[in-house]
Scaffold this motif. Sequence first.
Motif, PDB file in Angstrom:
ATOM      1  N   GLY A 141       0.712  -1.322  -0.076  1.00 17.40           N
ATOM      2  CA  GLY A 141       0.022  -0.033  -0.184  1.00 17.40           C
ATOM      3  C   GLY A 141       0.985   1.249  -0.137  1.00 17.40           C
ATOM      4  O   GLY A 141       0.510   2.285  -0.597  1.00 17.40           O
ATOM      5  N   GLN A 142       2.005   1.291   0.928  1.00 20.11           N
ATOM      6  CA  GLN A 142       2.711   2.598   0.817  1.00 20.11           C
ATOM      7  C   GLN A 142       3.494   2.770  -0.554  1.00 20.11           C
ATOM      8  O   GLN A 142       3.522   3.944  -0.793  1.00 20.11           O
ATOM      9  CB  GLN A 142       3.687   2.495   1.942  1.00 20.11           C
ATOM     10  N   ASN A 143       4.002   1.729  -1.221  1.00 22.51           N
ATOM     11  CA  ASN A 143       4.365   1.774  -2.446  1.00 22.51           C
ATOM     12  C   ASN A 143       3.488   2.289  -3.522  1.00 22.51           C
ATOM     13  O   ASN A 143       3.638   3.159  -4.232  1.00 22.51           O
ATOM     14  CB  ASN A 143       4.852   0.555  -2.882  1.00 22.51           C
ATOM     15  N   ILE A 144       2.457   1.836  -3.522  1.00 21.11           N
ATOM     16  CA  ILE A 144       1.323   2.307  -4.365  1.00 21.11           C
ATOM     17  C   ILE A 144       0.870   3.970  -4.159  1.00 21.11           C
ATOM     18  O   ILE A 144       0.968   4.613  -5.045  1.00 21.11           O
ATOM     19  CB  ILE A 144      -0.107   1.754  -4.130  1.00 21.11           C
ATOM     20  N   ASP A 145       0.803   4.353  -2.855  1.00 19.56           N
ATOM     21  CA  ASP A 145       0.842   5.589  -2.477  1.00 19.56           C
ATOM     22  C   ASP A 145       1.809   6.593  -3.136  1.00 19.56           C
ATOM     23  O   ASP A 145       2.003   7.388  -3.818  1.00 19.56           O
ATOM     24  CB  ASP A 145       0.702   5.945  -1.072  1.00 19.56           C
ATOM     25  N   TYR A 146       3.191   5.851  -2.917  1.00 24.82           N
ATOM     26  CA  TYR A 146       4.230   6.747  -3.381  1.00 24.82           C
ATOM     27  C   TYR A 146       4.345   6.680  -4.812  1.00 24.82           C
ATOM     28  O   TYR A 146       4.524   7.890  -5.364  1.00 24.82           O
ATOM     29  CB  TYR A 146       5.683   5.716  -2.997  1.00 24.82           C
ATOM     30  N   LEU A 147       3.920   5.772  -5.467  1.00 24.30           N
ATOM     31  CA  LEU A 147       3.990   5.819  -7.103  1.00 24.30           C
ATOM     32  C   LEU A 147       2.900   6.940  -7.539  1.00 24.30           C
ATOM     33  O   LEU A 147       3.227   7.797  -8.507  1.00 24.30           O
ATOM     34  CB  LEU A 147       3.857   4.596  -7.488  1.00 24.30           C
ATOM     35  N   LYS A 148       1.750   7.027  -6.972  1.00 19.52           N
ATOM     36  CA  LYS A 148       0.868   7.693  -7.207  1.00 19.52           C
ATOM     37  C   LYS A 148       1.572   9.259  -7.125  1.00 19.52           C
ATOM     38  O   LYS A 148       1.032  10.216  -7.767  1.00 19.52           O
ATOM     39  CB  LYS A 148      -0.327   7.498  -6.548  1.00 19.52           C
ATOM     40  N   ARG A 149       1.907   9.442  -6.063  1.00 20.06           N
ATOM     41  CA  ARG A 149       2.651  10.763  -5.826  1.00 20.06           C
ATOM     42  C   ARG A 149       3.520  11.231  -6.916  1.00 20.06           C
ATOM     43  O   ARG A 149       3.558  12.280  -7.157  1.00 20.06           O
ATOM     44  CB  ARG A 149       3.168  10.964  -4.439  1.00 20.06           C
ATOM     45  N   GLN A 150       4.615  10.292  -7.090  1.00 17.84           N
ATOM     46  CA  GLN A 150       5.420  10.533  -8.276  1.00 17.84           C
ATOM     47  C   GLN A 150       4.959  10.703  -9.895  1.00 17.84           C
ATOM     48  O   GLN A 150       5.382  11.462 -10.181  1.00 17.84           O
ATOM     49  CB  GLN A 150       6.457   9.522  -8.515  1.00 17.84           C
ATOM     50  N   ARG A 151       3.709  10.531  -9.915  1.00 18.28           N
ATOM     51  CA  ARG A 151       2.908  11.042 -10.987  1.00 18.28           C
ATOM     52  C   ARG A 151       1.674  11.972 -10.833  1.00 18.28           C
ATOM     53  O   ARG A 151       1.182  12.303 -11.580  1.00 18.28           O
ATOM     54  CB  ARG A 151       2.308   9.895 -11.980  1.00 18.28           C
ATOM     55  N   GLY A 152       2.110  12.680  -9.766  1.00 19.43           N
ATOM     56  CA  GLY A 152       1.057  13.919  -9.405  1.00 19.43           C
ATOM     57  C   GLY A 152       1.340  15.240 -10.342  1.00 19.43           C
ATOM     58  O   GLY A 152       2.113  15.101 -10.902  1.00 19.43           O
ATOM     59  N   ARG A 153       0.752  15.893  -9.890  1.00 20.53           N
ATOM     60  CA  ARG A 153       0.644  17.323 -10.386  1.00 20.53           C
ATOM     61  C   ARG A 153       2.284  17.992 -10.612  1.00 20.53           C
ATOM     62  O   ARG A 153       2.693  18.463 -11.677  1.00 20.53           O
ATOM     63  CB  ARG A 153       0.049  18.449  -9.694  1.00 20.53           C
ATOM     64  N   ASP A 154       3.137  17.747  -9.715  1.00 18.06           N
ATOM     65  CA  ASP A 154       4.166  18.357  -9.541  1.00 18.06           C
ATOM     66  C   ASP A 154       5.534  17.490 -10.187  1.00 18.06           C
ATOM     67  O   ASP A 154       6.701  17.609 -10.206  1.00 18.06           O
ATOM     68  CB  ASP A 154       4.647  18.572  -8.192  1.00 18.06           C
ATOM     69  N   GLY A 155       5.150  16.233 -10.539  1.00 17.18           N
ATOM     70  CA  GLY A 155       5.885  15.244 -11.254  1.00 17.18           C
ATOM     71  C   GLY A 155       6.816  14.530 -10.058  1.00 17.18           C
ATOM     72  O   GLY A 155       6.787  14.615  -9.153  1.00 17.18           O
ATOM     73  N   TYR A 156       7.579  13.761 -10.561  1.00 15.71           N
ATOM     74  CA  TYR A 156       8.402  12.848  -9.744  1.00 15.71           C
ATOM     75  C   TYR A 156       9.437  13.683  -8.954  1.00 15.71           C
ATOM     76  O   TYR A 156       9.814  14.821  -9.438  1.00 15.71           O
ATOM     77  CB  TYR A 156       9.094  11.709 -10.541  1.00 15.71           C
TER      78      TYR A 156
END
Length: 262
Positions: free
Chosen positions: A92-107
């Motif tokens: 679950g924490q990896n999923i959250d991390y990956l989603k943040r990396q593709r968020g508005r501000d990018g990786y």
Amino acid sequence: MHLGSPGNLSQLNAEAPWGDFDPKAYVKLNYEEMQSEDRKIIAIVRTHFGDHFRANPDRPVRGIDVGAGANLYPAFSMLPWCDEITLLDRAGQNIDYLKRQRGRDGYDPVWDAFWDLFCEDEAYAALPGDPRTRFTERTRVEEGDLFALSRQRGHWSLGTMFFVAESLSTSHDEFWQAVECFLLALTPGAPFAAAFMEHSEGYFVKDTQFPACDVGELEIRSAVEAYTEPETLIMSTVGKPNAVRDGYTSMIVACGFRARGN
């Protein structure tokens, strides 16, 4: 950074504490400063994919990074070629991390040096626009079990799996099954790259111990070769024993093409 070898207590994948895996700590430990091993791995994979797609400009290409976790550079390796890249993970924490990396501000900026290294090949350097935007547009995060890929045989036409099959349990049966599920999820003839820790004794992320399967070069070759087009498999040994952490002998990168006959 070196941590004491944890020893390798018998543990199946379903028994490992994946809910406690801390991706921020993992990135800080392994990727905050680029290591020479990663430079060599990137060069190997960059050449393998670049040479193939220059000679075979197939479109569209659908890619998958199995067990993506907190490592973006396997996905970077597929970015010039893919219309879509699945980032598959079960924690679950990896999923959250990956989603943040593709968020508005990018990786995160820590990954810039890794992308820059890929850009030593013109196919990566020539990509139009911002790589962060392309990463966000082309990737999708999927929570799922590697072993469930057996239900999606031949679905992806390009694939990576880095430090996953041998790092999910202590079981040799699960190691073989993981390699099989990954490779059979690819279309016949699809290029792939996989990386393994040889003779790993397990590893820590912060204070949490995670298992590993003790496999050597012959076992890795045998597992991968079973589903690889004959005479296309290239195995490369990277790094010295315990260079990144205690409790392994080397890293092994396997590049090839999914077998057409099974």
